[in-house]
Design an enzyme around this catalytic site. Structure first.
Site, PDB file in Angstrom:
ATOM      1  N   GLN A  10       0.745  -1.231   0.039  1.00  0.00           N
ATOM      2  CA  GLN A  10      -0.072  -0.045  -0.088  1.00  0.00           C
ATOM      3  C   GLN A  10       1.092   1.290  -0.071  1.00  0.00           C
ATOM      4  OE1 GLN A  10      -3.281   0.374  -0.301  1.00  0.00           O
ATOM      5  NE2 GLN A  10      -4.214  -1.573   0.070  1.00  0.00           N
ATOM      6  N   GLU A  57      -1.186 -15.012  -4.189  1.00  0.00           N
ATOM      7  CA  GLU A  57      -0.869 -14.027  -5.053  1.00  0.00           C
ATOM      8  C   GLU A  57      -0.089 -14.151  -6.166  1.00  0.00           C
ATOM      9  OE1 GLU A  57       0.339 -10.348  -6.093  1.00  0.00           O
ATOM     10  OE2 GLU A  57      -0.806 -10.636  -4.282  1.00  0.00           O
ATOM     11  N   ASN A 110      -8.129  -8.640  -1.524  1.00  0.00           N
ATOM     12  CA  ASN A 110      -7.874  -7.144  -1.576  1.00  0.00           C
ATOM     13  C   ASN A 110      -7.239  -7.010  -3.059  1.00  0.00           C
ATOM     14  OD1 ASN A 110      -6.893  -4.697  -1.369  1.00  0.00           O
ATOM     15  ND2 ASN A 110      -5.256  -5.189  -0.096  1.00  0.00           N
ATOM     16  N   CYS A 135     -10.436  -0.538  -3.653  1.00  0.00           N
ATOM     17  CA  CYS A 135      -9.979   1.057  -3.859  1.00  0.00           C
ATOM     18  C   CYS A 135     -10.787   1.726  -4.684  1.00  0.00           C
ATOM     19  CB  CYS A 135      -8.605   0.960  -4.233  1.00  0.00           C
ATOM     20  SG  CYS A 135      -8.069   0.152  -5.762  1.00  0.00           S
ATOM     21  N   GLU A 186     -10.222   3.902   0.119  1.00  0.00           N
ATOM     22  CA  GLU A 186     -10.318   2.514   0.356  1.00  0.00           C
ATOM     23  C   GLU A 186     -11.698   2.120   1.127  1.00  0.00           C
ATOM     24  OE1 GLU A 186      -8.429  -0.072  -0.471  1.00  0.00           O
ATOM     25  OE2 GLU A 186      -6.551   0.847  -1.360  1.00  0.00           O
TER      26      GLU A 186
END
Length: 486
Positions: free
Chosen positions: A305, A355, A405, A433, A479
């Site tokens: 972030q 990921e 996320n 976001c 966010e």
């Protein structure tokens, strides 16, 4: 509910005065006619900030025009910025709820406390602890400046389509740290003394491309230079790497005091480390950050972030909403460097992270090992390919809390299918976001009635709570942390 990071209470950690505020702006949960307060627009006499659609004769300097594009809210006080953002997020949620209710025929939300006509509980926006110079990563372009010099380092104004693209130096922008601007300025100095031309358009030749700067809270600085090799021989290519290395070690660029300098040759707009490895010219291969009592390793290609202090508020919020316990498996989808899952590892039976970026997964594994965390595992690849098999391998009856996320593109529809159809997932925390486009579709498919045609067979989720967290002062972005249960 006893918080994982805080004393008992409902999301209380932001009830303090942000810098420069005369009094506390936000309390705990929305009460009374809060919308009327936050919906107030710019004060009388203030011009509304509209994004310039062209670069013809306009009032204001190039710097002001760039600020209006990159940081459209920069003329407002931070208190006013939060009001604008809160109002915008609330409108998005109202439209989203209305659409979901229409699909279901009736309201899909349960009897939670109301927040100004929303069925879900909308918490006040959590302000960023740092308002100016908060970015820990900046990417600077190279192109023609307002004076026509093609070796200008900064951000773009205009569009390629309209033929009015120009690159403007960015050292005046409120969200860019001085260190990032300093490195960009010295890169510009280097380019202007280099005999090689910049690569403005791939098919027109040129070599020097964008610069990325990453910093941590200790002031360590990593710079990454992208270079188009064109038809250079390996020997010529090596010479250019040595020249830029010398500039930043013993030349004028030494003033930047870089912790590390990376070099990436790339013939594409964007290359991953797997496609074209980052080459360390000098210094440390990683930078490290302290967050939520963890020491975190960050590789050149890893997502982290961009507002470190704000990220801590964001991850605390996520941790509070998950409600995990020692019998819970935490599924961290699009986990980046694994911070969310690892910060909650002591409260769960197991952390499973997924990921796409291999470097980020390596960082997550290093962070787990360094911090003595033994109940986590991280998988590299696309979530839509890994998740179904990962869920099938878990024992029936064990509760799973999922945290997602995703990037702005949202989640692949197969990920939504896997989450919907795996009945052990009763709680889902979705971090967004930019809640529109694919992310909006994600939310709708999580909450819509079962649909065999779309292979959405499990019970729908219900949106219970939403917490806006501001990680991007001076911009319209914010966010949103959304809590779903079923």
């Amino acid at each position: 509910m006893a918080g994982l990071f805080f004393k008992p209470g409902l999301l209380p950690w932001y009830a303090r005065n942000p810098p420069g505020w005369s009094q506390l702006f936000l309390g705990t949960v929305c009460k009374g006619d809060f919308t009327r307060v936050i919906a107030t627009k710019c004060q009388k006499g203030q011009k509304s900030q509209k994004k310039p659609s062209h670069l013809g004769p306009l009032d204001g300097s190039w710097q002001e025009r760039l600020a209006d594009v990159v940081t459209p809210l920069w003329r407002l006080s931070y208190e006013e910025q939060l009001k604008v953002k809160f109002a915008a997020q609330k409108k998005i949620l109202q439209r989203l709820e209305s659409y979901i209710q229409m699909l279901n025929g009736v309201s899909v939300t349960t009897a939670v406390p109301k927040s100004e006509r929303l069925s879900c509980l909308l918490h006040p926006i959590i302000p960023s602890p740092v308002i100016n110079g908060y970015r820990n990563k900046s990417t600077f372009s190279v192109n023609r400046g307002p004076d026509g010099n093609p070796k200008t380092v900064g951000f773009y104004l205009g569009t390629w389509r309209d033929g009015n693209m120009v690159c403007v130096q960015s050292n005046h922008l409120k969200n860019i740290p001085e260190k990032h601007s300093q490195v960009a300025q010295y890169y510009e100095v280097f380019l202007r003394q280099s005999p090689l031309e910049p690569c403005l358009v791939f098919h027109e030749g040129g070599y020097w491309r964008e610069l990325t700067v990453r910093t941590n809270s200790q002031g360590h600085t990593m710079a990454i230079i992208t270079f188009h090799p064109q038809n250079l021989s390996q020997e010529e290519f090596h010479v250019q790497k040595e020249i830029v290395k010398e500039f930043f070690i013993r030349g004028p660029g030494a003033a930047c005091d870089l912790t590390s300098l990376y070099f990436q040759e790339s013939t594409m707009t964007r290359c991953s480390h797997q496609q074209s490895p980052y080459q360390l010219l000098f210094g440390e291969p990683y930078i490290f950050e302290e967050l939520l009592s963890l020491k975190i390793r960050i590789s050149p290609d890893a997502f982290f972030q961009i507002n470190t202090a704000g990220a801590e508020m964001l991850y605390r919020t996520v941790g509070e909403l998950t409600g995990v316990n020692s019998d819970t498996i935490l599924l961290d989808i699009c986990c980046g460097t694994g911070v969310i899952g690892l910060s909650l590892s002591q409260h769960t039976s197991r952390v499973l992270g997924i990921e796409l970026v291999e470097q980020a997964v390596e960082d997550a594994r290093w962070t787990a090992a360094f911090n003595g965390i033994t109940n986590s595992e991280f998988h590299t690849g696309r979530a839509e390919k890994i998740l179904p098999g990962l869920l099938k391998s878990k024992e029936d009856g064990q509760s799973i809390v999922a945290v997602v996320n995703p990037a702005r593109a949202g989640l692949h529809y197969k990920v939504i299918q896997a989450i919907r159809n795996f009945r052990a997932i009763h709680t889902l925390v979705f971090v967004s976001c930019k809640l529109h486009g694919e992310s909006t579709r994600n939310v709708i498919e999580l909450c819509c009635p079962p649909d065999p045609a779309k292979k959405l067979l499990g019970e729908p989720f219900v949106l219970q709570q939403v917490v806006p967290v501001d990680l991007f002062p001076h911009t319209p972005h914010c966010e949103l942390v959304l809590l779903f249960t079923r």
